[in-house]
Design a protein around this motif. Structure first.
Motif, PDB file in Angstrom:
ATOM      1  N   THR A 125       0.833  -1.212   0.000  1.00  0.00           N
ATOM      2  CA  THR A 125       0.000   0.000   0.000  1.00  0.00           C
ATOM      3  C   THR A 125       0.863   1.256   0.000  1.00  0.00           C
ATOM      4  N   ALA A 126       1.886   1.280   0.836  1.00  0.00           N
ATOM      5  CA  ALA A 126       2.708   2.480   0.986  1.00  0.00           C
ATOM      6  C   ALA A 126       3.405   2.877  -0.306  1.00  0.00           C
ATOM      7  N   LEU A 127       3.759   1.909  -1.151  1.00  0.00           N
ATOM      8  CA  LEU A 127       4.551   2.172  -2.354  1.00  0.00           C
ATOM      9  C   LEU A 127       3.714   2.076  -3.620  1.00  0.00           C
ATOM     10  N   SER A 128       2.390   2.241  -3.502  1.00  0.00           N
ATOM     11  CA  SER A 128       1.481   2.171  -4.647  1.00  0.00           C
ATOM     12  C   SER A 128       0.694   3.471  -4.760  1.00  0.00           C
ATOM     13  N   THR A 129       0.351   3.825  -5.992  1.00  0.00           N
ATOM     14  CA  THR A 129      -0.538   4.969  -6.187  1.00  0.00           C
ATOM     15  C   THR A 129      -1.978   4.594  -5.889  1.00  0.00           C
ATOM     16  N   ARG A 130      -2.276   3.289  -6.031  1.00  0.00           N
ATOM     17  CA  ARG A 130      -3.657   2.847  -5.832  1.00  0.00           C
ATOM     18  C   ARG A 130      -3.675   1.348  -5.536  1.00  0.00           C
ATOM     19  N   PHE A 146      -7.373   2.103  -1.526  1.00  0.00           N
ATOM     20  CA  PHE A 146      -6.326   2.847  -0.818  1.00  0.00           C
ATOM     21  C   PHE A 146      -5.563   3.649  -1.861  1.00  0.00           C
ATOM     22  N   LEU A 147      -5.537   4.967  -1.728  1.00  0.00           N
ATOM     23  CA  LEU A 147      -4.954   5.846  -2.735  1.00  0.00           C
ATOM     24  C   LEU A 147      -3.759   6.607  -2.174  1.00  0.00           C
ATOM     25  N   LYS A 148      -2.856   6.991  -3.093  1.00  0.00           N
ATOM     26  CA  LYS A 148      -1.697   7.845  -2.756  1.00  0.00           C
ATOM     27  C   LYS A 148      -0.882   7.258  -1.610  1.00  0.00           C
ATOM     28  N   GLY A 149      -0.519   5.991  -1.741  1.00  0.00           N
ATOM     29  CA  GLY A 149       0.321   5.348  -0.732  1.00  0.00           C
ATOM     30  C   GLY A 149      -0.372   5.155   0.597  1.00  0.00           C
ATOM     31  N   GLY A 150      -1.693   5.055   0.588  1.00  0.00           N
ATOM     32  CA  GLY A 150      -2.448   4.848   1.822  1.00  0.00           C
ATOM     33  C   GLY A 150      -2.839   6.128   2.525  1.00  0.00           C
TER      34      GLY A 150
END
Length: 657
Positions: A125-130, A146-150
């Motif tokens: 989650t932390a390293l994803s845009t979505r 979950f958006l913008k790294g959570g």
């Protein structure tokens, strides 16, 4: 220069997933998003390992996103009784939260899972845009994003009924700014999914890859024969010297290990082909670890016993582990209740108990198989004996080359018996007291001990022509069989090297660190090819010993060793979770190597299966920077520069003062 303000406002506290976004390399690989996607796949595999999922589906899309779907139980979506938020939100946004921790009380969702480092899918989650999560559970479909790294979380939505279907679907869009390459490497993903199919017989694993026209190319894996089928496939084309031996063994209720702990394996001997793959609770351990040491130890002891029982060993030949296992290919899958890995990416197992677990589970059934199949047993024995004879011939060649020299070995050197440079190790130890303990703890066959008197000379600015005026440096050079040389010297300067590994072993305190630094200074300045070729190592003896009393017949007394205060705290927390009270634990602090008993020193710093040893390497591209740093730290005329450096960097030091 304006002085920077240093007060209460200078401190920053990283909360939630901020630590992952600030320092992603501490939590996952940053060359590609493969490991963060693997965290999602591992969750699906844990459901299959526990018997709740029969299908794992992965889709790789052209926009770089990846989806993982399983037909397991589905992540719980109700409120956590303590945190008062949906459990699915906890799993994807909170470090050190999950269904794999509560081992001692029996409330853990997974008896065997891929480790307890406590980060898991929250890193994804932390390293994803979505991140999109869809859960099918208890007859309803639940969805959340979950958006913008959570940093932003949508509402948990009930999307309608789903009959009796259950499972979880997760789609991840990796944030390219955290990775060298934003794309998941296809070859690595295929290898990972294939390994899951190998280790989960009967589970179908599918990979769909979106094509340019919007269609999907499909790959599917399912191994009815499990490990044996996979090893045959990977060894296709190589001549099989001995048929595969495949088996598995797991602990029962009245054994020394937790019920269900054990291993499955398949191994054989091939001509000109070696394959070694290992897994812990379905997690690939590409750098091996203690479970692989247990496999080799069990195989070696069984073959050695067979050879002795049938009197097959020629006179003057001594079998060693590499003689037996050198041409062996294997696939190993271990199940360990509480695995301890080296680093967050879990590429190497460090659990010391795994050596005994795997070796004891494997040795007796394999020895019985050898005796029941005498023809195959004698074929394996013949392979090992021929390898031992070849090794002895190579050692004789080395001996002839050595005998022509005129250098006399140092009198205080306790040399080893073997002449195999690859296997031999030289331990550099401070003082006669520690040297005496090391001599009792060593393997006389392959380990030599050279005690050093006090701290070695700081040789960073010493002229090479005057280097041997120092007796300690002279003895080190003569014992190694290597003369001082420059960084650009040819590899031929190591032609007379007598040991494959030079291991610096000093006390686990500030003085010990100083001795390590002085010896590293010597090797980097005057023996750089020794370091560049990977021959120099640092042993990590512990600072603390924790004795744990027995708890009934099922849990015998145990002993743990901690390198530092941080590891000591981790062990205490682990034992508290197991039900021990602080007053039940006996804590001892080692003042130095000389204070350790030989068996303690052997287990923690000298036994190849259980010791902790770090390699020392030189990056050729960074050699100039390394030299500049040592000029600053070790140069006699750099006192003012050192003072400024320590004032700027001193807060980063972690030392036992």
């Amino acid at each position: 220069m304006t002085e920077k303000q240093y007060d209460e406002s200078s401190f920053r506290v990283l909360k939630g997933l901020e630590p992952v976004r600030e320092r992603p390399g501490m939590y996952t690989r940053t060359d590609s998003p493969c490991h963060m996607v693997q965290e999602v796949i591992d969750n699906a595999a844990d459901e299959a390992l526990s018997g709740f999922a029969k299908n794992i589906h992965v889709a790789l899309y052209r926009d770089g996103s990846v989806s993982v779907t399983d037909d397991g139980r589905g992540i719980p979506v109700g409120l956590h009784p303590v945190e008062k938020m949906p459990v699915v939100v906890l799993a994807y946004t909170v470090l050190h939260a999950g269904g794999k921790f509560d081992k001692s009380s029996g409330n853990s969702a997974y008896a065997f899972s891929g480790g307890l480092h406590g980060v898991g899918v929250a890193v994804t989650t932390a390293l994803s845009t979505r991140v999109e999560v869809e859960v099918r559970r208890e007859g309803r479909i639940h969805q959340i994003e979950f958006l913008k790294g959570g940093r932003e979380i949508s509402d948990l939505v009930d999307a309608g009924p789903c009959a009796k279907q259950t499972g979880t679907r997760v789609r991840v869009w990796p944030d390219g700014k955290y990775f060298d390459s934003p794309k998941v490497p296809l070859n690595e993903l295929e290898r990972l999914l294939r390994s899951k199919a190998v280790l989960l017989p009967g589970v179908k694993v599918v990979l769909d890859i979106e094509q340019a026209d919007g269609t999907f190319a499909r790959q599917e894996w399912r191994y009815a024969d499990g490990l044996a089928g996979y090893l045959r496939e990977m060894s296709a084309g190589a001549e099989t010297l001995v048929p595969l031996y495949t088996g598995e063994s797991y602990a029962g209720k009245d054994e020394d290990f937790a019920p269900g702990e054990g291993a499955a394996w398949s191994f054989g001997w091939f001509d000109g082909h070696q394959l070694g793959e290992s897994y812990v609770n379905l997690i690939p351990t590409v750098n091996g670890g203690t479970h692989e040491s247990g496999l080799r130890a069990g195989v070696f002891e069984a073959v050695k016993s067979f050879i002795e029982h049938h009197n097959l060993l020629p006179k003057g030949v001594k079998i060693q582990q590499d003689d037996v296992c050198g041409k062996m290919s294997y696939v190993l899958s271990a199940r360990i209740l509480d695995p301890q890995f080296q680093g967050q990416v879990k590429e190497k197992l460090n659990s010391r108990e795994a050596v005994k677990l795997v070796s004891s589970m494997l040795m007796h059934p394999f020895e019985a198989w050898l005796n029941q199949n005498g023809e195959f047993g004698k074929a394996i024995a013949d392979i090992a004996i021929k390898q031992a004879q070849s090794r002895l011939k190579d050692a004789q060649k080395v001996e002839k080359r050595k005998s022509s020299g005129v250098a006399v070995l140092p009198g205080k050197l306790s040399d080893c018996e073997s002449e195999s440079i690859i296997e031999n190790e030289l331990y550099l130890v401070e003082g006669d007291s520690a040297g005496g303990s090391a001599k009792l703890a060593r393997d006389r066959e392959t380990q030599a001990i050279l005690p050093l008197r006090g701290k070695v000379l700081n040789s960073w600015e010493v002229d090479p022509n005057r280097l041997f005026a120092n007796a300690e440096i002279h003895d080190i050079s003569v014992a190694l069989g290597v003369d001082p040389h420059a960084f650009d010297a040819p590899d031929s300067v190591l032609a007379n090297l007598r040991y494959g590994k030079v291991i610096i072993m000093a006390d686990a305190d500030v003085d010990g660190s100083h001795i390590q630094t002085l010896l590293l200074t010597l090797f980097l300045r005057h023996f750089p090819r020794l370091v560049a070729s990977g021959h120099v190592f640092i042993a990590l003896p512990p600072l603390y010993r924790i004795d744990v009393p027995a708890q009934g017949k099922k849990r015998p007394a145990r002993r743990f060793y901690a390198l530092d205060d941080q590891e000591l705290t981790a062990f205490r927390d682990r034992l508290m979770k197991e039900g021990y009270r602080p007053e039940q634990l006996e804590l001892g602090r080692f003042k130095g190597l000389g204070e350790m008993r030989a068996d303690q020193l052997r287990e923690t710093a000298m036994d190849r299966a259980t010791r902790r040893v770090l390699p020392v390497t030189i990056d050729a591209e960074l050699n100039g920077q390394t030299s500049a740093l040592f000029d600053l730290l070790m140069g006699k005329g750099e006192a003012s520069g050192r003072r400024a450096w320590m004032e700027a960097k001193g807060n980063l030091v972690e030392a036992d003062l």
